[in-house]
Design an enzyme around this catalytic site. Structure first.
Site, mmCIF file in Angstrom:
data_model
loop_
_atom_site.group_PDB
_atom_site.id
_atom_site.type_symbol
_atom_site.label_atom_id
_atom_site.label_comp_id
_atom_site.label_asym_id
_atom_site.label_seq_id
_atom_site.Cartn_x
_atom_site.Cartn_y
_atom_site.Cartn_z
ATOM 1 N N THR A 295 -33.747 49.955 17.248
ATOM 2 C CA THR A 295 -32.949 51.070 17.767
ATOM 3 C C THR A 295 -33.849 51.834 18.725
ATOM 4 O O THR A 295 -34.896 52.330 18.316
ATOM 5 C CB THR A 295 -32.476 51.990 16.633
ATOM 6 O OG1 THR A 295 -31.663 51.245 15.716
ATOM 7 C CG2 THR A 295 -31.683 53.163 17.178
ATOM 8 N N ASP B 279 -26.213 55.728 11.193
ATOM 9 C CA ASP B 279 -25.426 55.474 12.399
ATOM 10 C C ASP B 279 -23.945 55.607 12.059
ATOM 11 O O ASP B 279 -23.479 55.039 11.063
ATOM 12 C CB ASP B 279 -25.717 54.071 12.929
ATOM 13 C CG ASP B 279 -25.077 53.830 14.286
ATOM 14 O OD1 ASP B 279 -25.067 54.754 15.106
ATOM 15 O OD2 ASP B 279 -24.593 52.712 14.519
ATOM 16 N N GLU C 222 -25.440 49.417 22.290
ATOM 17 C CA GLU C 222 -24.506 50.463 21.904
ATOM 18 C C GLU C 222 -25.040 51.774 22.479
ATOM 19 O O GLU C 222 -26.087 52.255 22.067
ATOM 20 C CB GLU C 222 -24.339 50.546 20.386
ATOM 21 C CG GLU C 222 -23.617 49.331 19.811
ATOM 22 C CD GLU C 222 -23.230 49.489 18.356
ATOM 23 O OE1 GLU C 222 -23.731 50.437 17.705
ATOM 24 O OE2 GLU C 222 -22.436 48.666 17.870
ATOM 25 N N GLU D 236 -25.352 55.437 22.673
ATOM 26 C CA GLU D 236 -25.124 56.458 21.667
ATOM 27 C C GLU D 236 -25.924 57.719 21.968
ATOM 28 O O GLU D 236 -26.802 57.741 22.829
ATOM 29 C CB GLU D 236 -25.498 55.929 20.277
ATOM 30 C CG GLU D 236 -24.779 54.642 19.892
ATOM 31 C CD GLU D 236 -24.902 54.320 18.422
ATOM 32 O OE1 GLU D 236 -25.141 55.253 17.611
ATOM 33 O OE2 GLU D 236 -24.764 53.137 18.067
ATOM 34 N N HIS E 142 -13.636 53.401 20.945
ATOM 35 C CA HIS E 142 -14.450 52.244 20.562
ATOM 36 C C HIS E 142 -13.865 51.555 19.339
ATOM 37 O O HIS E 142 -13.693 50.321 19.323
ATOM 38 C CB HIS E 142 -15.881 52.700 20.278
ATOM 39 C CG HIS E 142 -16.752 51.644 19.679
ATOM 40 N ND1 HIS E 142 -17.133 50.510 20.358
ATOM 41 C CD2 HIS E 142 -17.316 51.544 18.438
ATOM 42 C CE1 HIS E 142 -17.904 49.758 19.586
ATOM 43 N NE2 HIS E 142 -18.025 50.371 18.418
ATOM 44 N N GLU F 161 -16.966 45.479 24.130
ATOM 45 C CA GLU F 161 -15.759 46.046 24.723
ATOM 46 C C GLU F 161 -15.647 45.724 26.212
ATOM 47 O O GLU F 161 -14.579 45.361 26.702
ATOM 48 C CB GLU F 161 -15.751 47.562 24.551
ATOM 49 C CG GLU F 161 -15.626 48.067 23.136
ATOM 50 C CD GLU F 161 -15.755 49.582 23.117
ATOM 51 O OE1 GLU F 161 -14.745 50.269 23.364
ATOM 52 O OE2 GLU F 161 -16.874 50.076 22.873
ATOM 53 N N ASP G 139 -28.459 51.584 20.081
ATOM 54 C CA ASP G 139 -28.512 50.870 18.800
ATOM 55 C C ASP G 139 -28.145 49.404 19.054
ATOM 56 O O ASP G 139 -26.983 49.011 18.954
ATOM 57 C CB ASP G 139 -27.549 51.518 17.803
ATOM 58 C CG ASP G 139 -27.880 51.136 16.374
ATOM 59 O OD1 ASP G 139 -29.056 50.863 16.093
ATOM 60 O OD2 ASP G 139 -26.968 51.122 15.532
ATOM 61 N N LYS H 35 -28.224 44.734 12.843
ATOM 62 C CA LYS H 35 -28.472 46.036 13.451
ATOM 63 C C LYS H 35 -29.901 46.539 13.233
ATOM 64 O O LYS H 35 -30.370 47.402 13.977
ATOM 65 C CB LYS H 35 -27.519 47.078 12.855
ATOM 66 C CG LYS H 35 -26.048 46.743 12.997
ATOM 67 C CD LYS H 35 -25.549 46.981 14.384
ATOM 68 C CE LYS H 35 -25.403 48.454 14.650
ATOM 69 N NZ LYS H 35 -24.796 48.717 15.978
ATOM 70 N N GLN I 249 -24.057 40.000 12.785
ATOM 71 C CA GLN I 249 -23.302 41.059 12.116
ATOM 72 C C GLN I 249 -21.951 40.552 11.614
ATOM 73 O O GLN I 249 -21.525 40.888 10.506
ATOM 74 C CB GLN I 249 -23.100 42.226 13.082
ATOM 75 C CG GLN I 249 -22.354 43.413 12.488
ATOM 76 C CD GLN I 249 -22.171 44.536 13.505
ATOM 77 O OE1 GLN I 249 -22.656 44.467 14.621
ATOM 78 N NE2 GLN I 249 -21.461 45.579 13.104
ATOM 79 N N ARG J 274 -24.125 40.709 17.538
ATOM 80 C CA ARG J 274 -22.737 40.654 17.083
ATOM 81 C C ARG J 274 -22.455 39.429 16.217
ATOM 82 O O ARG J 274 -21.651 39.506 15.271
ATOM 83 C CB ARG J 274 -21.795 40.655 18.291
ATOM 84 C CG ARG J 274 -21.907 41.871 19.190
ATOM 85 C CD ARG J 274 -21.495 43.143 18.492
ATOM 86 N NE ARG J 274 -21.551 44.284 19.402
ATOM 87 C CZ ARG J 274 -21.371 45.539 19.022
ATOM 88 N NH1 ARG J 274 -21.135 45.813 17.747
ATOM 89 N NH2 ARG J 274 -21.440 46.527 19.901
#
Length: 416
Positions: free
Chosen positions: A258, A127, A200, A202, A134, A363, A234, A254, A241, A238
């Protein structure tokens, strides 16, 4: 069966997937036989059955239970198979043979629905972190008094090696992960379900042709190795992480899931979506330099949409990604690391310059400080149990047509 020029899945698209029909006799203990399908409008062509019926030399590849053999066959074969499929579906001479092999995506209630599977065995998963918007937003959230981008960001596509075994097909439920997390102000961590579960948005790139160990793959060879693209989510915890990622990067925050779309769109279907990437602000080393006068545009104009419980919350533009997939592949192999058939590498979160173009809740809610308000009046800083996230996308095609990239979705289940 003909489709209209406005159809997202017409002859100019023809993405591949793998499906089964409940009750269909299986082999090797599987509950149902898996078949390669090609999406055409709101139907799926049984590609192996069509190849057999029309006497195609590609029958063994298309009757496989996975896309793996086709991926490994290489670009000349990919192009030959694609040309054959366009002929089978577009040539009226084949209509009588092909029409019975087109299965409806949405059959009548009394008929069995198609079940879609992960279309290939994921060999390795990487990834990246390729969106400047971002990365800048994340830097401003976590380092408000410092430079948002790290010193290396404009010089190389940053990435991490993920967990191939937890890549799952769209529709697979996502169990809320548990792990260590240290709340703000606490001296020691605790263990429990993630309280800051995120998405996420992607785009994933699927490797077909392998490479030799010790031999880097240059950007110019990108199309010889990458078969196609698929939407990817993905999922990210948070809080887990944030506690674990220093100094070695993402791990349990993570690796729990996925989600990948069941549809792999061939690169050749995206010729009209090719576009120049954003202007380079720093000189690039030769193996990553795509600024020369003869450089082909390696960016892609893909228009993503993110839905939370059916509500559109973001529309990230993939054309804004600073690092291209060709640069990512070149960097991934720059040290001589080899490619294997079925390798999957993802773009990283796709975000644009506007607030409504951000590809993750971190975000969109500015780390929870500005929660989203949904139509039912509820607010979301991060995902709640029962939430369902769906990503869709399209790209420009020939003569004003649109190329659909399908969708990828997942619903959050409570921690176990």
């Amino acid at each position: 069966m003909a489709v209209t020029p406005q159809e997202l899945f017409g002859l100019d698209n023809l993405p591949y997937g793998v499906f089964s029909i409940p009750g269909d006799p299986g082999e090797s203990g599987e509950p149902a036989r898996r078949r390669i399908g090609v999406r055409y409008g709101d139907h799926v062509l049984d590609a192996g059955a069509a190849a057999h019926a029309l006497g195609s030399p590609h029958t063994p590849l298309l009757r496989a239970p996975s896309l793996g053999p086709l991926l490994a066959a290489g670009r000349p074969v990919w192009q030959s198979v694609r040309a054959a499929l366009r002929d089978w579906l577009g040539n009226p001479a084949h209509r009588e043979t092909v029409s019975p092999l087109l299965l409806p995506l949405h059959p009548p209630a009394e008929s069995p629905r198609l079940t879609f599977h992960l279309p290939f065995d994921v060999a390795d998963y990487v990834d990246f972190y390729a969106s400047e918007h971002h990365a800048t937003n994340v830097g401003r959230i976590f380092r408000p008094d410092g430079e948002p981008l790290t010193p290396n960001w404009k010089h190389l596509p940053i990435g991490y090696h993920g967990r191939a075994g937890t890549v799952v097909v769209s529709g697979t439920p996502v169990v809320r992960p548990s792990g260590q997390r240290r709340p703000p102000g606490a001296e020691a961590p605790g263990f429990g379900p993630s309280r800051r579960l995120d998405i996420e948005a992607e785009v994933g790139f699927v490797v077909g042709t392998p490479s030799e160990l010790g031999s880097p793959v240059p950007m110019a060879a990108f199309r010889d190795h990458v078969f196609g693209v698929a939407l990817l989510n993905d999922w990210s915890a948070r809080d887990i992480q944030a506690w674990e990622y220093v100094p070695l990067g993402p791990f349990l925050g993570k690796s729990f899931a996925t989600s990948l779309s069941p549809w792999i769109t061939p690169l050749d279907a995206l010729e009209h979506a090719r576009t120049a990437p954003p202007r380079r602000t720093h000189p690039l080393l030769p193996y990553l330099d795509d600024t020369g006068p003869d450089a082909e545009p390696q960016g892609l104009d893909l228009r993503l949409s993110v839905y939370l419980n059916g509500t559109l919350i973001s529309e990230p533009p993939f054309s804004a990604m600073y690092w291209t997939a060709a640069q990512q592949l070149a960097h991934l192999t720059a040290n001589g690391a080899s490619l294997r058939t079925g390798d999957l590498f993802a773009s990283g979160t796709v975000s644009g310059p506007e607030p409504g173009q951000r590809g993750c809740l971190l975000e969109l809610t500015w780390s929870g400080a500005e929660p989203l308000r949904l139509p039912d009046g509820e607010e979301r800083a991060f995902l709640a149990d029962g939430d369902e996230v769906t990503l869709t996308a399209w790209a420009p095609g020939p003569d004003g047509a649109r190329i659909g990239l399908g969708e990828v979705s997942g619903r959050v289940l409570p921690a176990r």
